[in-house]
Scaffold this active site. Structure first.
Site, PDB file in Angstrom:
ATOM      1  N   ARG A 212       0.905  -1.421  -0.059  1.00 24.12           N
ATOM      2  CA  ARG A 212      -0.096  -0.059  -0.016  1.00 24.12           C
ATOM      3  C   ARG A 212       1.002   1.407   0.236  1.00 24.12           C
ATOM      4  O   ARG A 212       0.600   2.227  -0.543  1.00 24.12           O
ATOM      5  CB  ARG A 212      -1.000  -0.085   1.408  1.00 24.12           C
ATOM      6  CG  ARG A 212      -1.893  -0.753   1.072  1.00 24.12           C
ATOM      7  CD  ARG A 212      -3.032  -0.885   2.382  1.00 24.12           C
ATOM      8  NE  ARG A 212      -2.395  -1.426   3.445  1.00 24.12           N
ATOM      9  CZ  ARG A 212      -2.786  -2.758   3.961  1.00 24.12           C
ATOM     10  NH1 ARG A 212      -3.847  -3.433   3.105  1.00 24.12           N
ATOM     11  NH2 ARG A 212      -2.538  -3.143   4.969  1.00 24.12           N
ATOM     12  N   PHE A 228     -11.033  -5.121  -6.380  1.00 25.54           N
ATOM     13  CA  PHE A 228     -11.159  -5.915  -5.412  1.00 25.54           C
ATOM     14  C   PHE A 228     -10.748  -5.131  -4.005  1.00 25.54           C
ATOM     15  O   PHE A 228      -9.763  -5.641  -3.216  1.00 25.54           O
ATOM     16  CB  PHE A 228     -10.292  -6.930  -5.419  1.00 25.54           C
ATOM     17  CG  PHE A 228     -10.489  -7.927  -6.872  1.00 25.54           C
ATOM     18  CD1 PHE A 228     -11.700  -8.727  -6.777  1.00 25.54           C
ATOM     19  CD2 PHE A 228      -9.880  -7.673  -8.058  1.00 25.54           C
ATOM     20  CE1 PHE A 228     -11.797  -9.228  -8.200  1.00 25.54           C
ATOM     21  CE2 PHE A 228      -9.875  -8.164  -9.024  1.00 25.54           C
ATOM     22  CZ  PHE A 228     -10.715  -9.021  -9.339  1.00 25.54           C
ATOM     23  N   ASP A 250     -15.743  -3.013  -5.410  1.00 25.58           N
ATOM     24  CA  ASP A 250     -15.765  -4.398  -4.447  1.00 25.58           C
ATOM     25  C   ASP A 250     -17.134  -4.894  -4.865  1.00 25.58           C
ATOM     26  O   ASP A 250     -18.343  -4.063  -5.101  1.00 25.58           O
ATOM     27  CB  ASP A 250     -15.497  -4.358  -3.272  1.00 25.58           C
ATOM     28  CG  ASP A 250     -15.066  -5.399  -2.662  1.00 25.58           C
ATOM     29  OD1 ASP A 250     -13.919  -5.961  -2.467  1.00 25.58           O
ATOM     30  OD2 ASP A 250     -15.976  -6.584  -2.196  1.00 25.58           O
ATOM     31  N   ASP A 300      -5.936  -6.496  -6.746  1.00 25.58           N
ATOM     32  CA  ASP A 300      -5.678  -7.449  -5.492  1.00 25.58           C
ATOM     33  C   ASP A 300      -6.956  -8.307  -5.184  1.00 25.58           C
ATOM     34  O   ASP A 300      -7.502  -8.096  -4.566  1.00 25.58           O
ATOM     35  CB  ASP A 300      -5.420  -6.385  -4.526  1.00 25.58           C
ATOM     36  CG  ASP A 300      -4.920  -7.261  -3.062  1.00 25.58           C
ATOM     37  OD1 ASP A 300      -4.707  -8.421  -3.269  1.00 25.58           O
ATOM     38  OD2 ASP A 300      -5.367  -6.771  -2.046  1.00 25.58           O
ATOM     39  N   CYS A 340      -2.367 -13.881  -4.498  1.00 26.32           N
ATOM     40  CA  CYS A 340      -2.135 -14.195  -2.974  1.00 26.32           C
ATOM     41  C   CYS A 340      -2.262 -16.179  -3.074  1.00 26.32           C
ATOM     42  O   CYS A 340      -2.408 -16.569  -2.079  1.00 26.32           O
ATOM     43  CB  CYS A 340      -2.986 -13.749  -2.004  1.00 26.32           C
ATOM     44  SG  CYS A 340      -4.777 -13.970  -2.383  1.00 26.32           S
TER      45      CYS A 340
END
Length: 396
Positions: A212, A228, A250, A300, A340
């Site tokens: 970030r 996201f 989102d 992300d 991730c």
């Protein structure tokens, strides 16, 4: 006499290199009748001692090793030592970045397989994902209550991976009194509201903290699309970094409501911030069709692959979404893109993004490689601890 797990011939090499997992396929025989979670000794086929761990009869990983020191017993003092060591390793980072939220225990990488503990102000959130972790729950709570007497302790063991251990999902208060949600944490001078009872994972994504801050370097006077976005924290750093406009996207209305709250509690003017409740894949295509463009895009997404069988599909998903994002960027724009998925190797992820650039017909330069924040360490003997990888790309 200790219960003993004897390995098949030539199956001791990974333990000799201190990798903490023993798979069912590597076990020759068992001396004794271990109960789920009970401590067992692991020996090589020739009988020499290798490690001491927790027995998990229903998992493919049937032993997770607590210690490779033959003299070390698994008891309350063991957990005290491990947690104190982990805290000591994070103290400098906490001071440097002004953290009131951080990962205290990163499972195998902190020598506590199956145990994740995050600290959010005066709340400790535990995930106990293995049979051994579950077995030692009461002791762990006792130790945490003594080491952190001002903290409530809450459990968020509500993830699918517990099923592989023959365990049911568990959530609830383990100690103390839970404050009214959300709790507010701080990092790098930014306030973030976290609901530990309803939020993703243990409540929040602490692992993206450093990324970030990196993203904030590219946003001054720029238009930013934060995909996201969850509770909008990349957007918070963009606001602090002087972005001209920010769009948080989102699929969750609750997450977007929290993103608005986060802007408010930081005192940021959100007149130039939009909140879009939408499926990111569909919205990006819509924006491409409309000819809409941005200077900076953050991708992300959630994990695309939980097992090897899903990896090819995950590659297609990452390629598709990165291709469209590149097509939405103004020339010279910046893409910050992440995976991730632990099964997605860093070099494979870079190849997928490079293939996306070809399909997007854009020239792309990789200018930085990103990983998880340093309170999410990667044990040298446990490469599986490296799960978050990212790229900063300049797109022409």
């Amino acid at each position: 006499m200790a219960i003993r797990i004897k390995l098949r011939p030539k199956r001791e090499k990974s333990l000799e290199r201190k990798h903490p997992w023993v798979f069912a396929s590597g076990i020759h025989n068992i001396k004794g009748k271990p109960q789920a979670g009970e401590t067992v000794d692991v020996v090589a086929h020739d009988g020499h001692w290798l490690g001491r761990g927790a027995w998990s009869p229903e998992s493919q990983i049937q032993v997770r090793v607590w210690t490779f020191d033959k003299e070390e017993q698994i008891d309350k003092d063991f957990f005290v030592r491990r947690i104190q060591r982990a805290q000591l390793g994070r103290d400098a980072l906490i001071e440097e970045q002004g953290l009131t939220g951080y990962r205290l225990i990163a499972a195998e990488s902190d020598g506590l397989p199956g145990i994740t503990i995050d600290k959010y102000a005066n709340v400790l959130v535990c995930q106990l994902l293995s049979t051994g972790a579950d077995y030692w729950r009461d002791t762990l709570v006792e130790v945490l209550a003594e080491l952190y007497p001002d903290c409530a302790i809450y459990e968020r063991s509500d993830v699918d991976s517990r099923k592989k251990e023959g365990l049911k999902p568990v959530t609830g208060l383990l100690h103390g009194e839970l404050p009214v949600m959300p709790v507010v944490i701080e990092e790098n001078g930014i306030k973030i509201s976290v609901d530990v009872t309803k939020g993703h994972k243990t409540g929040f994504y602490l692992d993206q903290r450093d990324n970030r801050a990196i993203a904030a370097r590219f946003v001054k006077n720029k238009s930013v699309l934060n995909c996201f976005c969850y509770t909008g924290t990349f957007g918070l750093y963009a606001a602090k970094g002087g972005a001209a406009s920010i769009e948080n996207v989102d699929v969750s209305k609750l997450a977007l409501d929290t993103a608005r709250l986060n802007m408010e509690i930081n005192g940021f003017n959100d007149d130039h911030v939009n909140y879009h409740e939408a499926d990111v894949f569909k919205l990006l295509r819509q924006y491409r069709d409309e000819g809409k463009t941005f200077d900076v895009i953050v991708l992300d997404p959630p994990k695309f692959a939980d097992n090897k069988a899903q990896l090819n599909g995950a590659c297609r998903g990452y390629k598709d979404i990165n291709m469209i994002a590149m097509q939405l960027l103004n020339p010279g724009g910046t893409l910050l893109t992440f995976s991730c998925s632990g099964l997605m190797a860093a070099d494979l992820f870079q190849k997928v993004v490079a293939d996306a650039a070809l399909d997007a017909k854009r020239d792309v330069q990789f200018i930085d490689r990103l990983s998880q924040a340093s309170d999410h360490p990667i044990g040298s003997a446990f490469p599986e601890g490296f799960y978050l990888k990212g790229l900063v790309a300049r797109v022409f």
